[in-house]
Design a protein around this motif. Structure first.
Motif, short mmCIF file in Angstrom:
data_model
loop_
_atom_site.label_atom_id
_atom_site.label_comp_id
_atom_site.label_asym_id
_atom_site.label_seq_id
_atom_site.Cartn_x
_atom_site.Cartn_y
_atom_site.Cartn_z
N GLN A 66 90.34 17.16 22.28
CA GLN A 66 88.94 17.44 23.01
C GLN A 66 87.94 17.87 22.04
O GLN A 66 88.13 18.29 21.10
CB GLN A 66 89.55 18.44 24.12
N ARG A 67 86.68 17.83 22.77
CA ARG A 67 85.76 18.24 21.85
C ARG A 67 85.66 19.60 21.41
O ARG A 67 86.18 20.70 21.95
CB ARG A 67 84.27 18.17 22.76
N GLY A 68 85.27 19.59 20.00
CA GLY A 68 85.35 21.14 19.49
C GLY A 68 86.73 20.99 18.34
O GLY A 68 87.01 21.74 17.66
N TYR A 69 87.68 19.99 18.63
CA TYR A 69 88.89 19.92 18.08
C TYR A 69 89.14 18.73 17.08
O TYR A 69 88.65 17.69 17.54
CB TYR A 69 90.08 20.04 19.05
N GLY A 70 89.87 18.94 15.98
CA GLY A 70 90.47 17.76 15.12
C GLY A 70 89.18 17.17 14.63
O GLY A 70 88.24 17.71 14.18
N ASN A 71 89.36 15.71 14.70
CA ASN A 71 88.25 14.90 14.32
C ASN A 71 87.22 14.59 15.47
O ASN A 71 86.45 13.37 15.37
CB ASN A 71 88.79 13.83 13.30
N SER A 72 87.40 15.12 16.56
CA SER A 72 86.54 14.88 17.48
C SER A 72 84.93 15.58 17.36
O SER A 72 85.06 16.58 16.40
CB SER A 72 86.99 15.36 18.72
N SER A 73 84.13 15.33 18.10
CA SER A 73 82.73 15.92 17.85
C SER A 73 82.84 17.29 17.80
O SER A 73 83.43 17.84 18.91
CB SER A 73 81.72 15.07 18.78
N ARG A 74 81.97 18.12 17.51
CA ARG A 74 81.70 19.59 17.66
C ARG A 74 80.31 19.85 17.78
O ARG A 74 79.53 20.29 16.97
CB ARG A 74 82.32 20.43 16.19
N ALA A 80 77.47 22.91 25.42
CA ALA A 80 77.99 21.66 25.30
C ALA A 80 79.50 21.55 25.61
O ALA A 80 80.31 20.64 25.87
CB ALA A 80 77.83 21.26 24.12
N TYR A 81 79.91 23.20 25.89
CA TYR A 81 81.69 23.24 25.95
C TYR A 81 81.97 23.71 27.34
O TYR A 81 82.93 24.33 27.85
CB TYR A 81 82.18 23.94 25.07
N ASP A 82 80.85 23.41 28.38
CA ASP A 82 81.29 23.89 29.73
C ASP A 82 82.04 22.93 30.44
O ASP A 82 82.46 21.86 30.06
CB ASP A 82 79.95 24.28 30.31
N ILE A 83 82.54 23.24 31.79
CA ILE A 83 83.47 22.40 32.39
C ILE A 83 82.95 21.00 32.75
O ILE A 83 83.66 20.04 32.90
CB ILE A 83 84.18 23.27 33.76
N GLU A 84 81.74 20.91 33.06
CA GLU A 84 81.11 19.88 33.35
C GLU A 84 81.24 18.86 32.13
O GLU A 84 81.30 17.57 32.37
CB GLU A 84 79.49 19.83 33.66
N HIS A 85 80.75 19.45 30.85
CA HIS A 85 81.07 18.58 29.68
C HIS A 85 82.53 18.20 29.56
O HIS A 85 82.92 17.01 29.20
CB HIS A 85 80.69 19.09 28.64
N VAL A 91 86.72 12.12 32.24
CA VAL A 91 86.19 11.14 33.08
C VAL A 91 85.77 9.71 32.39
O VAL A 91 86.03 8.50 32.74
CB VAL A 91 84.99 11.51 34.01
N ALA A 92 84.86 10.31 31.50
CA ALA A 92 84.39 8.78 30.52
C ALA A 92 85.67 8.29 29.92
O ALA A 92 85.61 7.03 29.64
CB ALA A 92 83.28 9.56 29.70
N MET A 112 93.13 24.49 32.31
CA MET A 112 91.81 24.95 32.86
C MET A 112 90.98 23.89 33.11
O MET A 112 90.58 23.80 34.25
CB MET A 112 91.42 26.11 32.08
N VAL A 113 90.99 22.92 31.93
CA VAL A 113 90.17 21.75 32.29
C VAL A 113 90.69 20.86 33.20
O VAL A 113 89.82 20.28 34.27
CB VAL A 113 90.05 21.01 30.80
N VAL A 114 91.83 20.65 33.49
CA VAL A 114 92.41 19.93 34.38
C VAL A 114 92.32 20.32 35.88
O VAL A 114 91.94 19.40 36.78
CB VAL A 114 94.13 19.63 34.15
N TRP A 115 92.41 21.77 35.97
CA TRP A 115 92.14 22.14 37.19
C TRP A 115 90.70 21.78 37.82
O TRP A 115 90.27 21.72 38.79
CB TRP A 115 92.38 23.56 37.41
#
Length: 314
Positions: A66-74, A80-85, A91-92, A112-115
């Motif tokens: 997920q965003r912020g981790y590994g080779n994903s965007s940070r 940019a790390y709120d529950i909507e994002h 969803v995307a 937490m993200v899945v809930w």
């Protein structure tokens, strides 16, 4: 590049304004998606014992860093790390693969993200399996304010918010030691130490209990965080009060069938009111600590597949 120990090669997918590093298994099972969401401070590799088993059971297994981790965007912006994002990324991801909905599995922050995803986008979630972290009631006060009143400024959720950058720097300086000391099982009971627990772990000379994973598995986590640092992942915590506001108008009842898997020795307590907010929930408790799917991979797989089988048969 570290050998990922029979872990699939990732693809990089542009969704929701970021690039996500996504690992898949069971692509031949297109049409039956299950999305696995890691927690903190983890990596998609945390699901390496679940991916082949779920693929063999007929699922298209999708596991993003997920965003912020590994080779994903940070992204630099904390918001940019709120529950909507975070939920918007998932969803995307479904849109990218052409899926209307999926079964979502989350551990720790991933739970937490899945809930949150089920609250904000209920039509995109058909079933929920969450590990360790039960549904969190929204309550009368923003979460960090509430935790600060109850536990004080040294609680790590509070510390991350009130002293931004302090813990990040210490974890960055001690990445290998911190992760070695964090990923433990069968730890002896002891009195809580003064100070902030994550900083204490980063500075502790010797780990307690036994290792959750092998040295080669742990090296994957260490290598990832040595590259990224911890700030982006800690920014998830820095949106808890923002998330409280963003969820204000959401229906708080989650109506999808759900499985909650607890670790009997996890420091996160079970929720006495889980069924009030998740009325279609089943609960399983395994004899382990916090890192459930890594401590008890076979038992976790059995619990997940058994529950999914019962749901699909009904």
């Amino acid at each position: 590049m570290l050998n990922m120990i029979d872990f699939p090669e990732p693809t990089h997918i542009s969704v929701n304004g970021v690039d996500l590093e996504v690992f898949e298994a069971g692509r031949e099972n297109k049409g039956n998606p299950i999305v696995l969401c890691h927690g903190w401070p983890e990596h998609a590799f945390a699901w390496h014992s679940q991916m082949p088993v779920l693929a063999a059971a007929g699922y298209h297994v999708i596991v993003p860093n997920q965003r912020g981790y590994g080779n994903s965007s940070r992204p630099d912006d904390v918001t940019a790390y709120d529950i909507e994002h975070l939920s918007g990324d998932l969803v995307a991801l479904l849109d990218h693969f052409g899926y209307d909905d999926a079964t979502f599995v989350g551990h720790d922050w991933g739970a937490m993200v899945v809930w949150g995803l089920a609250l904000l986008h209920p039509n995109r979630v058909n079933k929920i399996i969450n590990l360790s972290l039960p549904y969190q009631e929204r309550g009368e006060q923003p979460w960090i304010e509430f935790l600060e009143q109850i536990f004080g400024g040294d609680h790590y959720f509070v510390h991350f918010n009130r002293q931004p950058g302090v813990a990040d720097a210490i974890l960055d300086e001690n990445t290998s030691r911190f992760l070695r000391n964090l990923y433990r099982k069968n730890e002896p009971l002891k009195e809580p130490e003064p100070g902030m627990v994550m900083i204490n772990l980063a500075k502790a000379e010797a780990p307690l209990g036994g290792p959750v994973m092998s040295d080669s598995e742990l090296a994957i986590f260490v290598s990832s965080f040595e590259k990224t640092g911890f700030t982006a992942s800690i920014n998830w915590y820095r949106n808890l009060d923002r998330n409280w506001h963003l969820l204000a108008d959401a229906d708080p009842i989650i109506r999808q069938p759900a499985l909650m898997i607890y670790g009997a020795r996890d420091l996160i307590p079970p929720s006495a009111r889980l069924a009030t907010f998740v009325p279609n929930v089943d609960v399983i408790t395994l004899d382990c600590g916090h890192w459930i799917q890594q401590e008890k991979p076979e038992e976790t797989n059995k619990a997940i597949l058994g529950w999914l089988g019962r749901q699909n048969a009904s």
